[in-house]
Design an enzyme around this catalytic site. Sequence first.
Site, PDB file in Angstrom:
ATOM      1  CG  HIS A 127      -0.233   0.074   2.524  1.00 49.25           C
ATOM      2  ND1 HIS A 127       0.300   1.249   3.025  1.00 49.25           N
ATOM      3  CD2 HIS A 127       0.056  -0.874   3.440  1.00 49.25           C
ATOM      4  CE1 HIS A 127       0.867   1.023   4.184  1.00 49.25           C
ATOM      5  NE2 HIS A 127       0.745  -0.267   4.460  1.00 49.25           N
ATOM      6  CB  THR A 132      -0.904   1.075  10.843  1.00 46.50           C
ATOM      7  OG1 THR A 132      -0.150   2.238  10.522  1.00 46.50           O
ATOM      8  CG2 THR A 132      -2.384   1.396  10.811  1.00 46.50           C
ATOM      9  CD  GLU A 191       1.988  -5.478   8.366  1.00 46.00           C
ATOM     10  OE1 GLU A 191       2.330  -6.681   8.338  1.00 46.00           O
ATOM     11  OE2 GLU A 191       2.635  -4.575   7.813  1.00 46.00           O
TER      12      GLU A 191
END
Length: 171
Positions: free
Chosen positions: A8, A20, A77
């Site tokens: 991304h 994140t 992720e």
Amino acid sequence: MKLIYETHSTTVDNEAGVATGWLPGELSERGCQEARELGIRRREVDVVFSSDLRRAVQTVELAGLAVPHFQDWRLRECNYGTLNGAPRSELEPRIERVRTPFPDGQSYDDVLELTRSFLADIKRWYDDQVVLVVAHSANRWSLEHLLGNRGSMEQLVAQGVNWQPGWEYEI
């Protein structure tokens, strides 16, 4: 099948040094430009699969590709558990998390198995097509291990993130 993998685009968290994990994330101004460039670079694809996390979906949306786009949670992720949203430095040394999950989260081996499952499905359904996958660093390490023969997960995680404009694999 030709599989093209892209991470991304750059997020606000990336620029701030935040891990994140399973949080949605938001592209930065720079990331929005990178997403548009990805769209120009990858016009030849037949189908796009992305993580369902916002930063990956936003990357695909801004790329503007005129092909089907499917979101797959298996492309998320690594779940850093209680460390989702923490400073990246708190994840170190990541190599210790290849087999041992993050507190209340996943291990990199967990991501590897989800990526393996995803690959089995797309090989069956899209065998003669060009497939673009937009996801995260843990998925790239998994693909490099499974398709690129570039080393063990421990070696790949230890090498860290080495960004480039996509990786291509013949399956």
